[in-house]
Write a protein that holds these residues in place. Structure first.
Motif, short mmCIF file in Angstrom:
data_model
loop_
_atom_site.label_atom_id
_atom_site.label_comp_id
_atom_site.label_asym_id
_atom_site.label_seq_id
_atom_site.Cartn_x
_atom_site.Cartn_y
_atom_site.Cartn_z
N ARG A 65 -7.03 -2.83 -0.83
CA ARG A 65 -7.67 -2.94 0.10
C ARG A 65 -6.66 -3.08 1.15
O ARG A 65 -5.36 -3.22 1.21
CB ARG A 65 -8.17 -4.26 0.32
CG ARG A 65 -9.42 -4.48 -0.92
CD ARG A 65 -10.09 -5.84 -0.52
NE ARG A 65 -11.45 -5.54 -1.74
CZ ARG A 65 -11.39 -7.16 -2.45
NH1 ARG A 65 -10.69 -7.22 -3.48
NH2 ARG A 65 -11.88 -6.91 -3.34
N THR A 66 -7.24 -3.30 2.67
CA THR A 66 -5.96 -2.95 3.53
C THR A 66 -5.41 -4.22 3.78
O THR A 66 -4.46 -4.20 4.07
CB THR A 66 -6.76 -2.25 5.19
OG1 THR A 66 -8.35 -4.13 5.23
CG2 THR A 66 -7.60 -1.59 4.73
N TYR A 92 -14.87 -2.13 -2.07
CA TYR A 92 -13.18 -1.64 -1.10
C TYR A 92 -12.80 -2.60 0.27
O TYR A 92 -11.89 -2.36 0.30
CB TYR A 92 -13.52 -0.59 -0.74
CG TYR A 92 -13.56 0.78 -2.08
CD1 TYR A 92 -12.63 -0.12 -3.27
CD2 TYR A 92 -14.23 2.10 -2.13
CE1 TYR A 92 -13.26 1.00 -4.10
CE2 TYR A 92 -14.03 2.81 -3.06
CZ TYR A 92 -13.53 2.31 -4.48
OH TYR A 92 -13.12 3.07 -5.53
N ARG A 105 0.59 -0.88 -0.20
CA ARG A 105 -0.53 0.00 -0.29
C ARG A 105 0.70 0.76 -0.06
O ARG A 105 2.12 1.14 0.91
CB ARG A 105 -1.08 0.13 1.84
CG ARG A 105 -2.11 -1.07 1.48
CD ARG A 105 -3.24 -0.76 1.88
NE ARG A 105 -3.63 1.41 2.63
CZ ARG A 105 -3.93 1.58 1.96
NH1 ARG A 105 -5.21 1.29 0.19
NH2 ARG A 105 -3.95 2.92 1.97
N THR A 139 -11.34 3.09 3.65
CA THR A 139 -12.05 3.57 4.18
C THR A 139 -12.08 4.96 4.66
O THR A 139 -13.35 5.69 4.40
CB THR A 139 -11.68 3.27 6.53
OG1 THR A 139 -10.83 1.98 6.39
CG2 THR A 139 -12.78 4.17 7.17
N SER A 170 2.13 4.89 1.03
CA SER A 170 1.96 6.24 2.57
C SER A 170 1.63 7.06 2.00
O SER A 170 1.62 7.51 0.68
CB SER A 170 3.42 5.45 3.17
OG SER A 170 5.13 5.94 2.02
N GLY A 179 -1.50 7.60 0.42
CA GLY A 179 -1.59 6.12 1.41
C GLY A 179 -2.66 6.42 2.45
O GLY A 179 -3.82 5.82 2.13
N PHE A 180 -3.15 7.97 2.88
CA PHE A 180 -4.34 8.05 3.52
C PHE A 180 -5.80 8.10 2.72
O PHE A 180 -6.73 8.02 3.01
CB PHE A 180 -4.38 9.55 4.11
CG PHE A 180 -5.06 10.10 5.22
CD1 PHE A 180 -5.17 8.97 5.95
CD2 PHE A 180 -6.27 11.25 4.46
CE1 PHE A 180 -6.66 10.08 7.07
CE2 PHE A 180 -7.06 11.68 5.29
CZ PHE A 180 -7.29 11.15 5.92
N SER A 237 -6.45 7.44 0.03
CA SER A 237 -6.86 6.19 -0.96
C SER A 237 -6.71 5.47 -0.15
O SER A 237 -6.86 4.04 -0.84
CB SER A 237 -5.79 6.10 -1.60
OG SER A 237 -4.44 5.45 -1.66
N HIS A 238 -7.05 4.91 1.56
CA HIS A 238 -7.55 4.03 2.21
C HIS A 238 -9.00 4.58 1.50
O HIS A 238 -9.93 4.19 1.43
CB HIS A 238 -6.86 4.65 3.21
CG HIS A 238 -7.21 3.53 4.14
ND1 HIS A 238 -8.84 2.81 4.95
CD2 HIS A 238 -6.02 2.70 5.13
CE1 HIS A 238 -8.26 2.08 5.66
NE2 HIS A 238 -6.51 2.26 6.21
N GLN A 272 -11.86 6.05 1.81
CA GLN A 272 -12.63 6.72 0.68
C GLN A 272 -14.53 6.24 0.40
O GLN A 272 -15.69 6.72 -0.14
CB GLN A 272 -12.50 5.23 -0.70
CG GLN A 272 -10.94 6.22 -1.22
CD GLN A 272 -11.60 7.35 -2.62
OE1 GLN A 272 -11.85 7.44 -3.10
NE2 GLN A 272 -10.12 8.07 -1.77
#
Length: 470
Positions: A230-231, A160, A31, A43, A33, A37-38, A40-41, A45
């Motif tokens: 995804r996470t 997602y 993922r 959660t 950073s 990274g924030f 496109s996280h 989105q």
């Protein structure tokens, strides 16, 4: 068959690595950073998706929840809603196709355009009472736009999260989305607290209009699904862009390859049917405008708690197998259907459409009978949010593929809108309140009963590879 590593490099979502589960290679991406990274996280989105619906469908819900769109005469709103859901039903069946061809984010933006048009029609009819044709026409246009918005929303929201997060993400979306109804209802309550007219003021409509226009620009802040990871490092399946003919065939292929979805059709049909009695034939029929506003406020507030409760506390409870969670969700929602409808029956049998037509003695917030009546609205809010969250979760348990989920969501919205179009038209022509109430109760119970075999035979502890694609 294409190589997954090559495909990952095309996405540009990070450096892929390979892990094996048995004989199946699972693609894992690193993922990004920092700020990217924030933003496109998944959660973040899903939260942005919630705010798009906060501004547009949320304001629509706040207006509809007042009963009659806040008007003294609810007939124009009922007929507009019938036109809305008729066009929604038609375009909803093909909206998965539209979303796959245009892309989910573009489809989402186009879908927001109908909401300010619809709300503006109530402002116009407040000034020019004879402009009811504009209200009905704007309802029909909104149906087309809403079909696109909700299909894009559903496919994104279900694609997602990882399998373990689907209930949580549905709950996050539903909470933010329904906060729109809460804020809109609070605005309406404050604006109309001292009103003696039985309809909302122009200022309320103007406030709603500004918020819905804002909702059009929010999708610009969202990341393209093609760039999402995804996470757990797995990528979101790319939206495919085949020919229109191929996409049309996908609708029928989905039915042939996954026929269990048919058992959810009665649940889908009932999922917007019950709003007509709740909003027009209960809240709009027997309360003053400020009581209607307060009822609306607690209804959408209860939705937030209901969606988080069933989504996070039940459907995503990691200590339980997914099949167990599916049964537990059914066991919670099904009895709630009977609790609220038995309660409602004792109120409904005390009034009719004829008795309320010229009744100026509506229930107000200071009346002794009001607390019991407002608690019913709270329970209805709980039921609605749990019903919708559970329906989305069941679809999400069938696949993780965005294209397939878009088709499922299209079925959901199409059938949902067919039910709503019929019952809003019935309300517009003056069908007795009791008839609408009994049909609502029966369809809600039938929807849950038909869903049970699908839950028993189709929901698995993990989504299998053959469930992923059309």
């Amino acid at each position: 068959m294409s190589d997954p590593v090559v495909e990952a490099e095309k996405v540009g979502g990070g450096t892929p690595t390979g892990e094996y589960e048995g004989s199946q290679q699972v693609e894992i991406l690193e993922r990004p950073s920092g700020w990217k990274g924030f933003t496109s996280h998944p959660t973040v989105q899903v939260a942005l998706l919630g705010f798009v619906c906060f501004m547009c469908p949320g304001m629509y819900n706040a207006l509809s929840g007042l009963g009659g769109g806040g008007q003294v005469n609810p007939t124009a709103q009922a007929n507009a809603s019938s036109a809305l859901y008729a066009t929604f039903a038609f375009f909803g069946f093909f909206s998965g196709t539209i979303s796959n061809v245009l892309g989910a984010r573009a489809t989402l933006m186009l879908g927001t355009l109908g909401y300010p048009l619809y709300i503006s029609s109530f402002l116009v009819v407040n000034v020019h009472p004879n402009a009811t044709a504009y209200v009905i026409a704007s309802g029909a246009v909104l149906g087309v736009c809403a079909a696109m918005l909700w299909t894009a929303q559903g496919s994104l929201m279900m694609a997602y999260p990882t399998e373990a997060q689907k209930g949580l993400y549905i709950g996050i979306f539903w909470a933010i989305f329904n906060l729109g109804g809460v804020v809109g209802s609070a605005v309406a309550f404050a604006e109309n607290f001292h009103s003696t007219a039985n309809g909302v003021s122009n200022g309320t409509y103007i406030g709603f209009l500004v918020l819905t226009i804002t909702g059009f620009f929010l999708p610009l802040l969202m990341t393209n699904p093609e760039m999402m990871t995804r996470t757990d490092g797995t990528r979101v399946v790319l939206v495919r862009h085949p020919s229109w003919k191929a996409e049309f065939l996908n609708l029928f292929i989905a039915l042939r390859t996954d026929p269990w979805i048919v058992l959810l059709f009665p649940m889908f049909f009932a999922s917007n049917y019950f709003y007509t009695w709740q909003f027009n034939d209960y809240n709009g029929a027997i309360f003053t405008i400020r009581a209607r506003s307060l009822n609306n406020f607690v209804y959408w507030s209860a939705q937030i708690f209901g969606s988080v409760f069933i989504g996070y506390c039940i459907l995503d409870k990691k200590r339980l197998r997914r099949r167990t969670r599916a049964f537990l969700g059914w066991v919670i929602v099904f009895p709630m259907v009977f609790i609220v409808h038995v309660w409602s029956y004792f109120y409904q049998k005390t009034y009719t459409r004829a008795s309320e037509a010229n009744n100026s003695n509506k229930i107000d917030i200071y009346d002794s009978s009001f607390p019991a009546h407002i608690w019913l609205m709270i329970f209805y809010g709980f039921l609605d949010s749990m019903w919708q969250t559970y329906a989305y979760w069941l679809m999400g348990a069938m696949s993780n593929d965005m294209a397939k989920l878009a088709v499922f969501t299209g079925f959901y919205k199409c059938l949902q809108s067919c039910g709503a179009a019929g019952v809003w038209r019935a309300d517009g022509v003056g069908l007795p309140y009791m008839n609408i109430f009994i049909s609502t109760w029966g369809l809600s119970a039938a929807g849950m009963l038909f869903a049970f075999p699908m839950v028993y035979f189709r929901v698995k502890d993990h989504t299998e590879l053959e469930d992923e694609t059309l």
